[in-house]
Design a protein around this motif. Structure first.
Motif, PDB file in Angstrom:
ATOM      1  N   ARG A  24       0.983  -1.077   0.033  1.00 21.56           N
ATOM      2  CA  ARG A  24      -0.065  -0.086   0.075  1.00 21.56           C
ATOM      3  C   ARG A  24       0.778   1.277   0.078  1.00 21.56           C
ATOM      4  N   GLU A  25       1.892   1.267   0.895  1.00 31.34           N
ATOM      5  CA  GLU A  25       2.763   2.578   0.944  1.00 31.34           C
ATOM      6  C   GLU A  25       3.539   2.767  -0.258  1.00 31.34           C
ATOM      7  N   ALA A  26       3.910   1.576  -1.259  1.00 35.25           N
ATOM      8  CA  ALA A  26       4.638   1.947  -2.202  1.00 35.25           C
ATOM      9  C   ALA A  26       3.740   2.367  -3.352  1.00 35.25           C
ATOM     10  N   GLU A  27       2.456   1.854  -3.386  1.00 36.75           N
ATOM     11  CA  GLU A  27       1.696   2.408  -4.309  1.00 36.75           C
ATOM     12  C   GLU A  27       1.373   3.863  -4.197  1.00 36.75           C
ATOM     13  N   LEU A  28       1.210   4.214  -2.804  1.00 36.41           N
ATOM     14  CA  LEU A  28       0.966   5.675  -2.385  1.00 36.41           C
ATOM     15  C   LEU A  28       2.098   6.578  -3.160  1.00 36.41           C
ATOM     16  N   ALA A  29       3.194   6.149  -2.750  1.00 40.31           N
ATOM     17  CA  ALA A  29       4.508   6.781  -3.106  1.00 40.31           C
ATOM     18  C   ALA A  29       5.043   6.746  -4.440  1.00 40.31           C
ATOM     19  N   GLY A  30       4.457   5.908  -5.276  1.00 40.04           N
ATOM     20  CA  GLY A  30       5.167   5.861  -6.687  1.00 40.04           C
ATOM     21  C   GLY A  30       6.335   5.033  -6.957  1.00 40.04           C
ATOM     22  N   ALA A  31       6.600   4.190  -5.823  1.00 37.21           N
ATOM     23  CA  ALA A  31       7.905   3.564  -5.577  1.00 37.21           C
ATOM     24  C   ALA A  31       7.515   1.865  -5.641  1.00 37.21           C
ATOM     25  N   VAL A  32       8.617   1.080  -5.054  1.00 36.55           N
ATOM     26  CA  VAL A  32       8.390  -0.216  -5.067  1.00 36.55           C
ATOM     27  C   VAL A  32       8.818  -0.815  -3.751  1.00 36.55           C
ATOM     28  N   ALA A  33       8.295  -1.687  -3.147  1.00 43.04           N
ATOM     29  CA  ALA A  33       8.760  -2.342  -2.168  1.00 43.04           C
ATOM     30  C   ALA A  33       8.255  -3.909  -1.754  1.00 43.04           C
ATOM     31  N   THR A  34       9.154  -4.739  -1.740  1.00 43.09           N
ATOM     32  CA  THR A  34       9.098  -6.229  -1.835  1.00 43.09           C
ATOM     33  C   THR A  34       9.669  -6.874  -0.606  1.00 43.09           C
ATOM     34  N   PHE A  35       8.835  -7.681  -0.021  1.00 40.47           N
ATOM     35  CA  PHE A  35       9.455  -8.733   0.985  1.00 40.47           C
ATOM     36  C   PHE A  35       9.568  -9.982   0.108  1.00 40.47           C
ATOM     37  N   GLY A  36      10.846 -10.245  -0.206  1.00 41.19           N
ATOM     38  CA  GLY A  36      11.009 -11.414  -1.059  1.00 41.19           C
ATOM     39  C   GLY A  36      11.688 -12.456  -0.319  1.00 41.19           C
ATOM     40  N   LYS A  37      12.034 -12.549   0.799  1.00 44.43           N
ATOM     41  CA  LYS A  37      12.939 -13.743   1.673  1.00 44.43           C
ATOM     42  C   LYS A  37      12.414 -13.590   2.873  1.00 44.43           C
ATOM     43  N   ILE A  38      12.150 -14.781   3.604  1.00 46.33           N
ATOM     44  CA  ILE A  38      11.623 -14.883   4.822  1.00 46.33           C
ATOM     45  C   ILE A  38      12.121 -16.017   5.400  1.00 46.33           C
TER      46      ILE A  38
END
Length: 405
Positions: free
Chosen positions: A247-261
């Motif tokens: 949600r925050e990335a969409e609002l900022a026009g950026a990208v954010a990814t949790f790809g490892k756990i």
């Protein structure tokens, strides 16, 4: 040797038959095979081959000590089950461009080198661009020696096992001082060129980006006997944070990814005691990235508090915005535009590269080759034969303009 025959030789190395992707991790058998391929390409062309103190491979045409050299190349390692083009396209194209210049009868006035930077992807030891970071002094010997892979093997031990001296690694200002320009060709990791209808483009900048580790610490307990209201389950705030990052990335026009756990104790019938998630985040500008990270962390702490879970956030790596050398960038656009007859697209990227690491030390620039799917870090990554050949021609034009004047 043609681009196609070189590509066919390299294609099977490190490929997983099940996924169709590549597992060319630093200082492994697949990496050694790629390095042997590079050396063979250098020696078959009569180029002077060397490995520097940080394990980067070099193939020189002309005197490496003369200074003001033009260097091109990329990397040969991969992310887990990555595509064929990310990195290798730049190395293969560099050798192919040199062959084309020789066929043209080009007269070189500056030394030219092709380079394969080691451990660019960071797939094994968790830090990207290790070879170029060491060379540029952005990673110390001591820091590098502390890097470990998932099996607890240190970078130093892996390098030693592969026949390289880990005590020799470190900043290499003398080598960088001999380089006048570095141009890296890379498959585009996005669809900007596909949307514009261009086979090749010039990079303007690399977005600021980094990796953050979120450690959610709760309490391990029995999954079948512990009441929901009695649980301190760290998986819940982690899951909510993943959604908040989107949600925050969409609002900022950026990208954010949790790809490892990573989960402890990682049992089907056990409530976790620890959920550790790694966030990769990138944005067009530093202010946007700061705002994005603040929003994600604020949400994560609120979710953690609501579930009685502790949270630690650790920044593991960070690269500020990289503006490629404007004069070199403009020269590439001029050379490819044939002095204004054509318009060459200039575009930014959210992906990090060795050229970005080196930009603080020497003039650097990048060329992108169209990726019709926009997919990268995946077996679906692609580029057509025609576009690959167009990339070779473009790189040859650039190298001729820079090294043959």
């Amino acid at each position: 040797m043609s681009f196609h025959s070189m590509w066919a030789e390299l294609l099977p190395i490190g490929r997983d038959s099940a996924s169709g992707g590549y597992r060319r991790y630093a200082w492994t058998g697949a990496d050694a095979d790629c390095r042997a391929w590079f050396r063979q390409q250098a020696e078959s062309r009569g180029l002077a081959y060397e490995v520097d103190r940080n394990g980067n491979q070099w193939a020189w045409l002309g005197d490496p000590q003369a200074g003001d050299a033009v260097v091109t190349g990329s990397h040969l390692d991969s992310v887990p089950d990555g595509g064929a083009f990310d990195g290798p396209l730049g190395v293969v194209s560099s050798f192919a461009a040199l062959d084309e210049l020789r066929d043209r009868g080009a007269q070189f006035t500056r030394p030219l080198a092709v380079v394969n930077f080691g451990d660019e992807e960071g797939a094994r030891f968790g830090l990207a661009c290790v070879g170029s970071r060491l060379t540029a002094g952005q990673l110390t010997r001591e820091q590098a020696h502390r890097l470990t892979d998932g099996d607890g093997v240190t970078l130093a031990r892996a390098m030693e096992a592969a026949g390289h001296d880990p005590d020799a690694i470190g900043a290499d200002p003398e080598r960088l001082a001999r380089i006048g320009a570095f141009v890296e060709l890379h498959v585009e990791q996005g669809r900007a060129l596909d949307l514009s209808g261009d086979a090749v483009g010039v990079a303007s900048a690399i977005w600021p980006h980094g990796r953050w580790r979120f450690d959610f610490r709760g309490e391990a307990n029995h999954a079948g006997t512990t009441r929901l209201t009695d649980r301190r389950d760290p998986m819940l705030p982690y899951a909510e944070t993943v959604l908040a990052a989107r949600r925050e990335a969409e609002l900022a026009g950026a990208v954010a990814t949790f790809g490892k756990i990573a989960v402890e104790p990682n049992g089907v019938n056990a409530i976790p005691s620890l959920v550790r998630g790694w966030l990769d985040s990138r944005a067009p500008g530093q202010d946007t990235l700061d705002t994005l990270l603040a929003g994600i962390e604020k949400a994560a702490r609120e979710y953690a508090d609501a579930h009685g879970v502790d949270l630690d956030v650790v920044r593991e790596s960070f690269t500020p915005v990289v503006e490629f050398d404007h004069a070199l960038r403009d020269e590439l656009a001029r050379l490819l535009g044939h002095d204004g007859d054509l318009t060459v697209p200039v575009l930014g990227t959210g992906a990090g590269h060795d050229a970005g690491i080196l930009s603080g030390s020497i003039p650097t620039a990048m060329l992108f080759v169209r990726n019709p799917t926009g997919v990268s870090h995946s077996p679906a990554e692609s580029a057509t034969e025609d576009d690959c050949v167009a990339g070779v021609h473009a790189l040859a034009d650039v190298l001729e303009g820079l090294a043959c004047r």
